[in-house]
Scaffold this motif. Structure first.
Motif: not given
Length: 200
Positions: A151-158, A170-177
């Protein structure tokens, strides 16, 4: 009264535990992001390179130079500002794709809406990248990790392509970063048939 407080706390702990159990982790990635990677050709053209990458990813052979001329009327080393409003202007409109079909590109921008995570995941599943930017620099999102309970979702990394290079890695970040860097939101596109050219 103490008994009520204890029951309330136990209920909240139980709910949190059940919710934690039902959240599942997933990933979504565009298969070959290196195939449409573009290195920005001028120091202030990150926006133009990001626009090029989005269009190239969906089969539209656009260049940074064309995007710059569409926006400024000439080839100049200029940025598009600290939001998406100028960058969207040359991005939207009618294009001819690699198959010779005319399509309309509609631009979608969010500066923070309740359904952002769903929109991002939906576009990545369709192999449509997104531009994610701070006020200083734009990058193209080509993948994400997320958790959902259906029902709900949250992205943790992009996962991102950086037009400033040095390569298509490709480089990876946490959403918080990314938020800590000053993420302002995202911009993406949707394609629609150009009905004025059908059956001609």
């Amino acid at each position: 009264m103490k008994r009520i407080v204890v029951y309330a706390m136990l209920y909240l702990l139980h709910t949190a535990f059940v919710n934690a159990q039902t959240m599942q982790a997933y990933s979504v990635d565009i298969a070959t992001p290196g195939s449409f990677y573009a290195l920005q050709k001028q120091p202030l053209w990150c926006w133009a390179a990001c626009n090029q990458m989005m269009l190239n990813a969906v089969g539209i052979p656009e260049t940074q130079e064309k995007q710059v001329v569409k926006l400024f009327g000439q080839l100049v080393n200029r940025g598009a500002g600290g939001n998406y409003e100028l960058a969207r202007m040359p991005l939207g409109g009618r294009y001819e794709n690699e198959a010779g079909e005319t399509v309309n590109v509609r631009v979608y921008i969010s500066y923070g809406r309740f359904n952002d995570h769903l929109v991002i995941i939906d576009h990545l599943k369709k192999d449509i990248p997104l531009v994610m930017a701070t006020k200083m620099h734009g990058r193209v999102c080509v993948g994400a990790d997320y958790i959902t309970d259906g029902r709900t979702c949250r992205i943790t990394k992009v996962r991102l392509l950086d037009p400033a290079g040095p390569s298509e890695q490709v480089i990876e970040y946490t959403m918080q970063q990314f938020r800590d860097e000053g993420l302002i939101g995202f911009m993406t596109i949707d394609l629609q048939p150009d009905y004025t050219t059908i059956n001609k």
